[in-house]
Every structure is written in structure tokens, then in C-alpha cells.
Design a protein around this motif. Structure first.
Motif, PDB file in Angstrom:
ATOM      1  N   ALA A   1       0.841  -1.195   0.000  1.00 61.86           N
ATOM      2  CA  ALA A   1       0.000   0.000   0.000  1.00 61.86           C
ATOM      3  C   ALA A   1       0.879   1.249   0.000  1.00 61.86           C
ATOM      4  O   ALA A   1       1.989   1.248   0.544  1.00 61.86           O
ATOM      5  N   PHE A   2       0.367   2.311  -0.637  1.00 58.72           N
ATOM      6  CA  PHE A   2       1.065   3.592  -0.693  1.00 58.72           C
ATOM      7  C   PHE A   2       0.142   4.671  -0.134  1.00 58.72           C
ATOM      8  O   PHE A   2      -1.022   4.777  -0.543  1.00 58.72           O
ATOM      9  N   PHE A   3       0.656   5.463   0.796  1.00 60.60           N
ATOM     10  CA  PHE A   3      -0.111   6.537   1.411  1.00 60.60           C
ATOM     11  C   PHE A   3       0.593   7.874   1.184  1.00 60.60           C
ATOM     12  O   PHE A   3       1.814   7.983   1.347  1.00 60.60           O
ATOM     13  N   LYS A   4      -0.180   8.887   0.826  1.00 61.16           N
ATOM     14  CA  LYS A   4       0.334  10.242   0.690  1.00 61.16           C
ATOM     15  C   LYS A   4       1.567  10.307  -0.220  1.00 61.16           C
ATOM     16  O   LYS A   4       2.584  10.917   0.121  1.00 61.16           O
TER      17      LYS A   4
ATOM     18  N   ARG B   1       5.557  18.304  -9.872  1.00 57.05           N
ATOM     19  CA  ARG B   1       4.321  19.000 -10.247  1.00 57.05           C
ATOM     20  C   ARG B   1       3.085  18.120 -10.087  1.00 57.05           C
ATOM     21  O   ARG B   1       2.100  18.305 -10.788  1.00 57.05           O
ATOM     22  N   GLU B   2       3.130  17.176  -9.166  1.00 54.35           N
ATOM     23  CA  GLU B   2       2.002  16.272  -8.990  1.00 54.35           C
ATOM     24  C   GLU B   2       1.384  16.424  -7.608  1.00 54.35           C
ATOM     25  O   GLU B   2       2.101  16.633  -6.625  1.00 54.35           O
ATOM     26  N   PRO B   3       0.086  16.256  -7.515  1.00 52.24           N
ATOM     27  CA  PRO B   3      -0.549  16.194  -6.194  1.00 52.24           C
ATOM     28  C   PRO B   3      -0.389  14.800  -5.604  1.00 52.24           C
ATOM     29  O   PRO B   3      -0.155  13.825  -6.317  1.00 52.24           O
ATOM     30  N   GLU B   4      -0.506  14.700  -4.302  1.00 55.88           N
ATOM     31  CA  GLU B   4      -0.376  13.414  -3.640  1.00 55.88           C
ATOM     32  C   GLU B   4      -1.636  12.575  -3.816  1.00 55.88           C
ATOM     33  O   GLU B   4      -2.742  13.103  -3.956  1.00 55.88           O
ATOM     34  N   ILE B   5      -1.447  11.261  -3.818  1.00 60.11           N
ATOM     35  CA  ILE B   5      -2.569  10.322  -3.800  1.00 60.11           C
ATOM     36  C   ILE B   5      -2.782   9.929  -2.344  1.00 60.11           C
ATOM     37  O   ILE B   5      -1.831   9.522  -1.660  1.00 60.11           O
ATOM     38  N   ASP B   6      -3.984  10.036  -1.872  1.00 55.99           N
ATOM     39  CA  ASP B   6      -4.276   9.717  -0.483  1.00 55.99           C
ATOM     40  C   ASP B   6      -3.956   8.257  -0.174  1.00 55.99           C
ATOM     41  O   ASP B   6      -3.323   7.940   0.828  1.00 55.99           O
ATOM     42  N   PHE B   7      -4.383   7.360  -1.067  1.00 59.80           N
ATOM     43  CA  PHE B   7      -4.138   5.928  -0.853  1.00 59.80           C
ATOM     44  C   PHE B   7      -4.286   5.189  -2.179  1.00 59.80           C
ATOM     45  O   PHE B   7      -5.180   5.465  -2.965  1.00 59.80           O
ATOM     46  N   ILE B   8      -3.373   4.259  -2.436  1.00 59.04           N
ATOM     47  CA  ILE B   8      -3.491   3.353  -3.576  1.00 59.04           C
ATOM     48  C   ILE B   8      -2.747   2.076  -3.216  1.00 59.04           C
ATOM     49  O   ILE B   8      -1.744   2.118  -2.483  1.00 59.04           O
ATOM     50  N   ALA B   9      -3.231   0.943  -3.697  1.00 57.06           N
ATOM     51  CA  ALA B   9      -2.649  -0.339  -3.325  1.00 57.06           C
ATOM     52  C   ALA B   9      -2.250  -1.156  -4.551  1.00 57.06           C
ATOM     53  O   ALA B   9      -2.920  -1.118  -5.589  1.00 57.06           O
ATOM     54  N   GLN B  10      -1.148  -1.850  -4.431  1.00 58.37           N
ATOM     55  CA  GLN B  10      -0.757  -2.897  -5.376  1.00 58.37           C
ATOM     56  C   GLN B  10      -1.310  -4.188  -4.795  1.00 58.37           C
ATOM     57  O   GLN B  10      -0.779  -4.729  -3.832  1.00 58.37           O
ATOM     58  N   ASP B  11      -2.388  -4.672  -5.370  1.00 61.05           N
ATOM     59  CA  ASP B  11      -3.139  -5.784  -4.792  1.00 61.05           C
ATOM     60  C   ASP B  11      -2.913  -7.060  -5.594  1.00 61.05           C
ATOM     61  O   ASP B  11      -3.560  -7.298  -6.613  1.00 61.05           O
ATOM     62  N   ASN B  12      -1.973  -7.890  -5.147  1.00 61.39           N
ATOM     63  CA  ASN B  12      -1.659  -9.160  -5.794  1.00 61.39           C
ATOM     64  C   ASN B  12      -1.392  -8.967  -7.285  1.00 61.39           C
ATOM     65  O   ASN B  12      -1.902  -9.692  -8.123  1.00 61.39           O
ATOM     66  N   GLN B  13      -0.570  -7.971  -7.604  1.00 61.73           N
ATOM     67  CA  GLN B  13      -0.205  -7.657  -8.983  1.00 61.73           C
ATOM     68  C   GLN B  13       1.304  -7.770  -9.159  1.00 61.73           C
ATOM     69  O   GLN B  13       2.074  -7.528  -8.224  1.00 61.73           O
ATOM     70  N   THR B  14       1.731  -8.095 -10.375  1.00 58.11           N
ATOM     71  CA  THR B  14       3.157  -8.037 -10.670  1.00 58.11           C
ATOM     72  C   THR B  14       3.583  -6.569 -10.721  1.00 58.11           C
ATOM     73  O   THR B  14       2.756  -5.675 -10.947  1.00 58.11           O
TER      74      THR B  14
END
Length: 407
Positions: A152-155, A189-202
Motif C-alpha cells: 500500500a502507498f499513502f500520501k 508537479r504532482e498532487p499526492e494520492i491519499d491511498f493506492i494499493a498494489q493488490d496481488n499484482q506483478t
């Protein structure tokens, strides 16, 4: 933007006037012997912004003097078990860790196209001709598809997430076979992503999905290197940034052998609404962007009139895993931009150009204002065989503003 005029290139002695197409195939750093090269009847290289690069060799698999198949089909079980076949060509293209390097171009002006590993052999034993063999290899990036992972990736911004894949996995082996870098336009020059997940992916599938989510591309690029002729790296960022060292201006009737564009207003929308949920405020999120927004409707602006005349669908509503208003707006803009890129798409064929690759930009002329302009190349197929060396490409029109498109 600096374009290359093919008439100037053809006059360059280093390109032999496009009359001397040339290729080299190496295995583990050693060029194939001429006896093997003579058996290669066709070389095909393909790259695609959505898929891993591949190379295909068509090889004559018959030795008329010895009356046997030199590459596959004449080996014995004893030879294979001993690991010492009488003819080393029998295991030359065998799938495994050996790296295959393909260089394409012209006498005195060639370039490295791909470093790949052989993944499949497809022999053919026809009833009305000699046997043949098709050798297929995939770019080293396919190694990233061996095992799925979850994290998981936060902020984090998309660029920060992409760069995190440059590290080591479990403190031992690199996560990527080559470094990933950001386009200059993207850095800082990018805004942050609150949350995104790598869910059982290569790793590679997650990165491609991350790029598409924000209307970016993930492309293999090259640059000169002091210790070797070129260095490959992964470039992550928007497609409207030129990612190759050479761009071309192609004109129908002169430098385009064939050009088949398609202008369509089907599946276009005038507005996109993205809905999500703000976990902090416990409120629904709903953001709408439309063609009138300067940033969202920047691409192919000179064609917006056609979309209005065609009465594009009023609105597309999308439920996405977004957690802030800013993230929802960015996602809505990306969806609308992606739709606008599909208004004009095309396929074309030109003389073999080894530097024309997926990720290049083309200036197409001689086809009128609505079809001419700047195109982003999404796929190329380079073929060198009995018919010479040709490059076929698939592209989409990505004009940031109205252009004349004349040639």
C-alpha cells in the motif's frame, strides 16, 4: 520541436541512402556466426506502450547437404541428456537465461532495439516445403511478471510511487531490471494520492495501471552511455512529452508509404464525473469536468467543434477509489483526456526507421488540417526480410492546440 526530414537522412552516407538494411543478432554478447545469420529469413521487432517489447526471428530449419534439421527436430535424447549435442545449433535458441540482443538499421547506422530472453520456439514441418522455425523473445521486463506482490502507498505522488520501484526487494535483488525516471514535465508537479494499493499484482502490471490511471505512459527509453553504446531506462510521465531522441516529420505522397487514419466521434463525452468517498470528512465526493475546462479539454481542441456537432454523450459518471476532491478532479481530467486522444487514430508505413519507436512523436502532413498534426506513436512493428526494411506504426493525434496539419 526538432524534426528529422527523411530526405536529409537519406543523403547521409551513414545511412547508405536506405539501400543497405542491416541487422545483427547476438546471444550472450557474441554475434551469431554467418552460417546462422544466412538461415534467418526475417526479423520482426514490436514495441507497444501497453505491452512488453518482443522480437521474432524466422529461421530456415533445413540443411539440404546433411538432410536434417539443424536447429530443432534432429536431436537425440542421449544428446540432450548429455548436454552436448553434436551440432550446437540444436540448442542455440533454446529458451533459458541466455540474453538475445537485436540491432537494426543500415550499414554504418544501426541501433540496439532490444535485449530479450527467448521464451518460445515454434517449429513448422509443412507438407509442401522445408521446415522452418520461429524464435520468439520478450524484453527483460517480462521478468517482472514472474511473481505478484501486494503493498500500500499513502500520501505519495504517482512519480514518487514509480521511483520507489528502483530499490531492492527484501534488501537483496533489484525490483526492476532497469532504472525508472520521470519526465522533466512531471518532476515536482504532482498532487499526492491519499491511498493506492498494489493488490496481488506483478510490478510491471501495477506500474502500467498506475500510468494509465493518471493518463501517463511507461516507456522504455535510451540514451548514450560512457561504458556502452546505449543505456536503457524506464520513463514515466505524460505522453505529450517527447521521450525519444529523434522525432520525424512524415508527409503522405513523399515519406509515408501508406497512411490510414480514422476520425471518429463515437464513444466521446462532453463531461466526466468521478464519484468517491472522503474518509476523513465521511462525505461523498463528486467532481465534474467538461470540454470547456481549459486543462481538461486541451487536446485536439480544433476538433471539439466536431464533437459538439455529433452531439457527444452529455456525461460519463464513474465510481472510482478516490479519497479527495483533488484526486477525483485529476482522475476525471485523465479520463476525458484519454477519450480526446481517440478522436483521430491512424496506422501508417514508412521506410525502416530504427529510431521510430513507441513513445515517439510524429508530425503528419499532406492529409489536411483535421487529420494532420502531432501524433503520439503507441505501437511499431519493424520488419526486415525479402521485401527490405519497413516500419509500420499505430498512433493517435495529440495536438495540444489547433494546427494547420499541412505538409
Amino acid at each position: 520541436m526538432t524534426f528529422v526530414d527523411l530526405r536529409e537522412v537519406s543523403a547521409d552516407p551513414g545511412h547508405a541512402g536506405f539501400w543497405a538494411p542491416w541487422f545483427r543478432v547476438s546471444m550472450e554478447g557474441k554475434a551469431l556466426p554467418q552460417s546462422v545469420v544466412r538461415d534467418i529469413v526475417q526479423v520482426t521487432y514490436k514495441d507497444d506502450v501497453n505491452n512488453i517489447d518482443s522480437v521474432e526471428l524466422t529461421v530456415s530449419n533445413w540443411d539440404p547437404a546433411a538432410q536434417r534439421c539443424p536447429y530443432i527436430g534432429s536431436e537425440t535424447l542421449q544428446e540432450l541428456n548429455a548436454g552436448k549435442p553434436a551440432d550446437t545449433r540444436l540448442v542455440l535458441f533454446e529458451p533459458g537465461p541466455n540474453l538475445l540482443r537485436l540491432e537494426l538499421g543500415y550499414a554504418g547506422a544501426n541501433r540496439l532495439m532490444v535485449t530479450a530472453s527467448v521464451t518460445s520456439l515454434e517449429p513448422s514441418f509443412p507438407g509442401g516445403g522445408p521446415p522452418s522455425l520461429v524464435v520468439r523473445a520478450l524484453n527483460r521486463l517480462h521478468w517482472m511478471r514472474r511473481k505478484p506482490f501486494s503493498q500500500a502507498f499513502f500520501k505519495k505522488t504517482p512519480g514518487q510511487i514509480a521511483l520507489s520501484f528502483n530499490g531492492l526487494r527484501d534488501g537483496s535483488e533489484p525490483r526492476l531490471p532497469m532504472r525508472i525516471e520521470l519526465t522533466e514535465r512531471l518532476q515536482g508537479r504532482e498532487p499526492e494520492i491519499d491511498f493506492i494499493a498494489q493488490d496481488n499484482q506483478t510490478d510491471i502490471d501495477f506500474l502500467i495501471g498506475l500510468a494509465h490511471r493518471f493518463d501517463y505512459e511507461l516507456i522504455i527509453a535510451e540514451r548514450p552511455a560512457p561504458s556502452k553504446r546505449t543505456e536503457e531506462y524506464l520513463l514515466f510521465g505524460p505522453s505529450d512529452t517527447s521521450t525519444r531522441p529523434v522525432d520525424y516529420r512524415l508527409t503522405w505522397g513523399r515519406t509515408l508509404v501508406e497512411f490510414k487514419p480514422q476520425l471518429t466521434t463515437a464513444n466521446q463525452v462532453s463531461k466526466v464525473t468521478v464519484r468517491g468517498w472522503d474518509r476523513r470528512t465521511k462525505r461523498r465526493i463528486s467532481v465534474t469536468v467538461d470540454l470547456k475546462d481549459r486543462k481538461a479539454g486541451a487536446l485536439n481542441r480544433d476538433l471539439h467543434r466536431l464533437l459538439q456537432q455529433a452531439d457527444a454523450r452529455t456525461e460519463q459518471v464513474v465510481d472510482e477509489p478516490v479519497f479527495t476532491v483533488a484526486e477525483a478532479r485529476r482522475r476525471a481530467e485523465a479520463i476525458l483526456q484519454d477519450r480526446l486522444k481517440q478522436v483521430v487514430t491512424a496506422t501508417g508505413t514508412t521506410v525502416g526507421l530504427p529510431n521510430l519507436r513507441a513513445g515517439s512523436r510524429l508530425e503528419i502532413g499532406g492529409v489536411g488540417a483535421r487529420l494532420g498534426g502531432t501524433y503520439f506513436v503507441t505501437q511499431t512493428t519493424h520488419t526486415l526480410g525479402d521485401g527490405g526494411y519497413t516500419t509500420r506504426f499505430t498512433a493517435r493525434r495529440e495536438d495540444m492546440a489547433a494546427t494547420g496539419g499541412t505538409g
